[in-house]
Enzyme design. Sequence first.
Site: not given
Length: 198
Positions: A23, A71, A96, A117
């Site tokens: 991520h 997020n 990513d 997100n």
Amino acid sequence: MEQGIRCIIGLGNPGEKYQHTRHNAGFWFVDTLARRHGVQLRPENKFFGQLAKLSLPAGDCWLFQPATYMNRSGQATSALAHFYRLAPEQILVAHDELDLPAGSVRLKKGGGHGGHNGLRDIISALGSKDFYRLRLGIGHPGHRDQVTDHVLSRPSRDDQRKIEEAIELAADQAEALILGNYPQLMNRLHGTKGTGLD
């Protein structure tokens, strides 16, 4: 030729726990640019992240890593964009990408968030989808129930090598990004499997 990129934002999660997870591929891209060009990312509390200024013959460009967790990436992105009066089209978000195999890299302007997100929050905070995205392939685990564990874990050694090679390839194009020479970028990235300008 369009206006060029004035800010490259790498997405990821702060902290050692997440440093080497898939991520954080966007963080890795910004780290690579900073290392290559000898600049250091420093905390900027008013932007909720780490910032450096990249000065190349093609022009200046900010390098940025939000420290807000994935997020809430929009909070940091919008604070920076508003302060420096950056239009969405002058922003590149490196992130990513599950829908591309490890080692692929694609440049895209606009579009949805695809369930990411970080992108979802940036679109909401900027009120626009019209920023550029550098999509760094990390591969898909095969089932949506496995996605969270996949993105928050380390790549295999082979996938790590492929992702790093894709990042280096993209980092070669910093001048073209700043100049806004997107057709040239497409041509240069086209030689690697799964790359191109969407």
